[in-house]
Each structure stands twice: as structure tokens, then as C-alpha cells.
Write a protein that holds these residues in place. Sequence first.
Motif: not given
Length: 422
Positions: A185-189, A241-244, A249-250
Motif C-alpha cells: 500500500t506504500s505510495t510510489r513516492d 490501460e490503467d495498469t500500464l 509511473a514506476i
Amino acid sequence: MKRRNHWILFVVLLLSLTILSPSLDLAQDQTREERDDVTDIFSVPAPETTHKNKPLSVLVSMDDEEYKIFQSFANNIAKEIGIEITITNREATDFYSVFKETFMMGESPDTLLIDNRYIKWYARKGYARPVMGGDGNIAAADSFDSVLRAGEWNGYLWSIPMDIDPYVYAEYRNEETSKEPLQSTSTRDEWMSRLTGWGKRLNKPFYFNGEDPVAYASWLTFLGIYPDVSHVFELNGEQEEDTLQQIQAIQPLFSYIKTERYNLSSVSRDFQAGIITLSELIPVHRQELSSYINNDVKSQSLAVKGRSFIISPKSTQKEATVEFLTKLTSPKSAKNWFTLTGKLPVYSTLYTDPDLSDITNAIPLQALEDSMEESLLQDEDHVLSDPEKSFAAAETIEQFVHGQLSLEEYELQLALLMTDSR
């Protein structure tokens, strides 16, 4: 009257031929009838004969360290039962092609150790023969149901289970990095911040095996991008599309990732965290398991590797092969194998042994069983269940993570694999 006598003579001859004809193996007949999609013209089983002077041939794919252990382990078993064996070890990337070539040349090994994900695929191709009820250790101990069902196809069992090995998120914990483990659940940031901090000491502080698409899929699952490892190659439409977009983003995290394959027990650790198999932490770091493994493992969906032996339909030594594999994979041998390699037993009864209490504390048995249900029972048409497509996917992932493919090229290549697998 003459014509009638000819007919009587014809019927008598026909009945005689029918009675004198050799009987066919029932299991092989049923298999051949039900396995309509077997396309290999060389898949006709060999006659049931035994060449006692011919060594039993075994094909495996292991790293150098495990292979040395297996050689000694298997040879001791063979010596106990009075047979000779020859063991061939091949790299994972060319294991299937080497086997297929020898199979078509009529020089197939008697038995080979393969990933459980591939059992159905090998069976459909005619590269395995059914395992009968008395073969192996099916009734010798309480095997995990999911491990047995991973080897079932078309109403038959096609494999004798050897071991299992879960993937875990492991993080080296010390005074400098005493923060809570990163969660799905950690954010990408937050991930970026941690990897950047670790990157001040290490070149590539995060690791997963680039040759194994399941390791990559496990990381994306841990990040929360996919609900389950098996979904990585199944999404379509808006969900894809959402997953890509999330994968895009990562992408800044990729520069911190090490994918080169090596063995933790023989090489100094030069990364801070990663998706690794439990056996890579054992036996060297067994006493420190709780300092490595994410403590919230109960809520995490672990991917679980599993390996089983299949018997070639071309083997002329079925009885000797079954005797050898029964001894090699027995509960007693499974416990010894775990001690030597860190690969977990397939028998649930062994997990009550005090010698495994630290393992079940680090990875609760229920969490392991739940994860195996998802990990080992892959659909037979899935990309991860086809060795050829799986290796192609691994190559695509490796190129993408190292910036050799754009997101669009990555998406296209995986889409082609998914299309071909349906």
C-alpha cells in the motif's frame, strides 16, 4: 456351399487373430484417446522393458551450487537402491529446447525436474507419461492438495512433486534502515524515497531475478499494481490501460533495480531489498529471517514456485525410475533436501516439526497454503505455463526494465504473447 465355407474360414481366422493379438496398455490407450491436442509425432510411449545395465538418466536445471548438492543427494539415493544414474544440468533458458531436441532424436532422459507451471504443457505435448496411483509418494504423507492438483490434467496425474519455494519481499534490516518494511500500500513516492536513500550506499539496491517473469510479477503484485501474480499477463481493456499507466509511473524506480541472476549464499549481498525466494535466505541467513522478511506476510499474496519430476514416455526404465523418484522425494528425503537447500517440503505434516517452527513463524502455514492455491494452479493456456512464452516474456521484461524497450514496445510484445496463448 463353397462360398459359405470360405466365410466360415474367414470368421475363424479373424477370431484367432483377435485372441492372439498382444494386449495394449490401458492407461496409454486412454491417454492417447483423450489427448487429442498432442501434436508431437514422437510421443508414442516406449515399450515397458528395463535395461538394468543402462544408467537412469535425469535432466535438471539448477545453479552450480544447488546442482553440486543434488548430485551428491541423488547419487546417494541411487546407491541405496542399487542403480546407476547420470544427471545432466542445463541452463533454464535452453532447458526446454535441449530436452525437445533429444526427445525427437529418441534419446529422451528417463525423468526431468520441471517447474509445476509447465506440467500440463508437457503433458499436452506428449512429453510426459501418466503417473499411476501406486507411483511416487502420493499416499506416503499429507501432501499439499494444490501441489498434487498442479500435476493433474485430463483426468490423470503427470508428476511426482519435489519441493516448493515461496517468493518473499525481503529487506535487510539494521540500525540505518530500521523503518517499517515497505508495504504493497506504500505510495510510489515512498518507494522512490527509500530506493534513493539506499542508492547512496549501493549502486542498485533492489533485486529480482530478471530471468524469471514470476519474480517481476511478484514485485508488481507487492506494489499493488496487480491483484495477483497470475493476472500480470491476463488484463485487457480499461483495466490494462490503467495498469500500464501505473507501470509507467514506476519507471523511475527501474534505475535502482538489479536483475542479474546470482546466488545469495555464495555472493556477498550488494543490495538492500528485493523479491527473492525463501531458499535464497536459507541456510545462510536462517537465524535472521524475522529481520529480513516483511512481517505483514499474512496479508501479502506470495507467489510460490514448485518443482516436480515427470517421466518421459520414451523411458524404457519406468519401474526403476519410479523406485528412484519415490525414494528421492519421500518425506524423509524432503526434510533432508530442505536442510541442504532451503527448498520447502511438499508435505504439510512436516511443518509441525520443531525444526521448521522458525519458517512457519516467518511465513505462516496458512499464508503459504493460500498462496499455493493461486500460484501453482495456473491455467494451462496461460503465458506463465508455457516455457517458450515464459522465456520470451522474461526477455521482454529484462529489456524493458533496463530501458532497451519503450513502454509501447513492451506493451506490444506482451500483447503478442497473450494473443498467442489464447
